[in-house]
Design a protein around this motif. Sequence first.
Motif, PDB file in Angstrom:
ATOM      1  N   ARG A   1      -6.455   0.548  -3.434  1.00  0.00           N
ATOM      2  CA  ARG A   1      -7.242   0.181  -2.261  1.00  0.00           C
ATOM      3  C   ARG A   1      -7.325  -1.343  -2.141  1.00  0.00           C
ATOM      4  O   ARG A   1      -7.546  -2.047  -3.129  1.00  0.00           O
ATOM      5  CB  ARG A   1      -8.639   0.797  -2.351  1.00  0.00           C
ATOM      6  CG  ARG A   1      -8.575   2.324  -2.322  1.00  0.00           C
ATOM      7  CD  ARG A   1      -9.790   2.997  -2.901  1.00  0.00           C
ATOM      8  NE  ARG A   1     -10.982   2.801  -2.084  1.00  0.00           N
ATOM      9  CZ  ARG A   1     -12.141   3.386  -2.381  1.00  0.00           C
ATOM     10  NH1 ARG A   1     -12.258   4.169  -3.450  1.00  0.00           N
ATOM     11  NH2 ARG A   1     -13.199   3.193  -1.609  1.00  0.00           N
ATOM     12  N   LEU A   2      -7.172  -1.833  -0.928  1.00  0.00           N
ATOM     13  CA  LEU A   2      -7.113  -3.272  -0.669  1.00  0.00           C
ATOM     14  C   LEU A   2      -8.329  -3.706   0.148  1.00  0.00           C
ATOM     15  O   LEU A   2      -8.751  -2.974   1.071  1.00  0.00           O
ATOM     16  CB  LEU A   2      -5.832  -3.592   0.119  1.00  0.00           C
ATOM     17  CG  LEU A   2      -5.672  -5.016   0.663  1.00  0.00           C
ATOM     18  CD1 LEU A   2      -5.591  -6.033  -0.469  1.00  0.00           C
ATOM     19  CD2 LEU A   2      -4.426  -5.078   1.553  1.00  0.00           C
TER      20      LEU A   2
ATOM     21  N   GLU B   1      -5.363   5.794  -7.262  1.00  0.00           N
ATOM     22  CA  GLU B   1      -6.103   5.123  -6.191  1.00  0.00           C
ATOM     23  C   GLU B   1      -5.552   3.709  -6.075  1.00  0.00           C
ATOM     24  O   GLU B   1      -5.306   3.054  -7.089  1.00  0.00           O
ATOM     25  CB  GLU B   1      -7.569   5.067  -6.630  1.00  0.00           C
ATOM     26  CG  GLU B   1      -8.599   4.947  -5.603  1.00  0.00           C
ATOM     27  CD  GLU B   1     -10.002   5.109  -6.206  1.00  0.00           C
ATOM     28  OE1 GLU B   1     -10.148   5.360  -7.415  1.00  0.00           O
ATOM     29  OE2 GLU B   1     -10.963   4.976  -5.437  1.00  0.00           O
TER      30      GLU B   1
ATOM     31  N   LEU C   1       0.814  -1.223   0.000  1.00  0.00           N
ATOM     32  CA  LEU C   1       0.000   0.000   0.000  1.00  0.00           C
ATOM     33  C   LEU C   1       0.849   1.275   0.000  1.00  0.00           C
ATOM     34  O   LEU C   1       0.700   2.112  -0.895  1.00  0.00           O
ATOM     35  CB  LEU C   1      -0.959  -0.017   1.193  1.00  0.00           C
ATOM     36  CG  LEU C   1      -2.006  -1.132   1.172  1.00  0.00           C
ATOM     37  CD1 LEU C   1      -2.846  -1.108   2.451  1.00  0.00           C
ATOM     38  CD2 LEU C   1      -2.924  -1.022  -0.048  1.00  0.00           C
TER      39      LEU C   1
ATOM     40  N   ARG D   1       1.204   3.757  -3.329  1.00  0.00           N
ATOM     41  CA  ARG D   1       0.450   5.018  -3.317  1.00  0.00           C
ATOM     42  C   ARG D   1       1.346   6.226  -3.571  1.00  0.00           C
ATOM     43  O   ARG D   1       0.865   7.283  -3.951  1.00  0.00           O
ATOM     44  CB  ARG D   1      -0.294   5.155  -1.988  1.00  0.00           C
ATOM     45  CG  ARG D   1      -1.505   4.238  -1.896  1.00  0.00           C
ATOM     46  CD  ARG D   1      -2.116   4.210  -0.519  1.00  0.00           C
ATOM     47  NE  ARG D   1      -3.317   3.365  -0.498  1.00  0.00           N
ATOM     48  CZ  ARG D   1      -3.893   2.913   0.608  1.00  0.00           C
ATOM     49  NH1 ARG D   1      -3.367   3.217   1.813  1.00  0.00           N
ATOM     50  NH2 ARG D   1      -4.992   2.167   0.547  1.00  0.00           N
TER      51      ARG D   1
ATOM     52  N   PHE E   1      -8.405  -2.715  -5.664  1.00  0.00           N
ATOM     53  CA  PHE E   1      -9.101  -1.835  -6.608  1.00  0.00           C
ATOM     54  C   PHE E   1      -8.171  -0.655  -6.841  1.00  0.00           C
ATOM     55  O   PHE E   1      -7.804   0.048  -5.892  1.00  0.00           O
ATOM     56  CB  PHE E   1     -10.441  -1.366  -6.027  1.00  0.00           C
ATOM     57  CG  PHE E   1     -11.163  -0.384  -6.905  1.00  0.00           C
ATOM     58  CD1 PHE E   1     -11.192   0.965  -6.599  1.00  0.00           C
ATOM     59  CD2 PHE E   1     -11.805  -0.807  -8.069  1.00  0.00           C
ATOM     60  CE1 PHE E   1     -11.851   1.877  -7.419  1.00  0.00           C
ATOM     61  CE2 PHE E   1     -12.467   0.087  -8.899  1.00  0.00           C
ATOM     62  CZ  PHE E   1     -12.490   1.430  -8.572  1.00  0.00           C
TER      63      PHE E   1
END
Lengths: 96, 96
Positions: A41-42, A39, A28, A32, A55
Amino acid sequence: MSKVTIVAKLTAKSDCIEAVKTEVIKMLAPTRQEEGCIEYRLHQDNADPAVFVFFENWKDQAVFEQHMETEHFKAYVAAVSDMITDKTVHRMTEVG
Amino acid sequence: MSKVTIVAKLTAKSDCIEAVKTEVIKMLAPTRQEEGCIEYRLHQDNADPAVFVFFENWKDQAVFEQHMETEHFKAYVAAVSDMITDKTVHRMTEVG
């Protein structure tokens, strides 16, 4: 080039769920910070904790391709390769 | 209760792609107006246009359950039932 959405699903082996979770969480922060990462996202499935979904949205295909050349991505792929039973990656376009 | 993320994937029959696309797009406006709908985003696969993914976030399970009782959701399910080969719905929790 236009934005690309990635929906990546992976299923951990039943005895590797926590180990896989550690590896996916590690992705992450460095991801990022990558240029062009809109974006990242987990998610973990509520009924089956072995299932994880990323995502992601990237400025374009080129920066997504660069992402897959980073050290942290290569380390992640190597780390989970023996710990997962399944992985699907959809390159998608948002509609509406 | 906490936020729930839904990742729903459906695959259209090869001769029903545009018809399914019409139905999934119809879901966007009424669903986004539902109370507790945080995010409701639709995507089509770049390599296989028969594959659609909804990425959704709901205030909690209860409002998501209510969503599935709405007229527009029931009409959508009825409309696509004969036009899809596959559907998976993951109820998930965001991690990190």
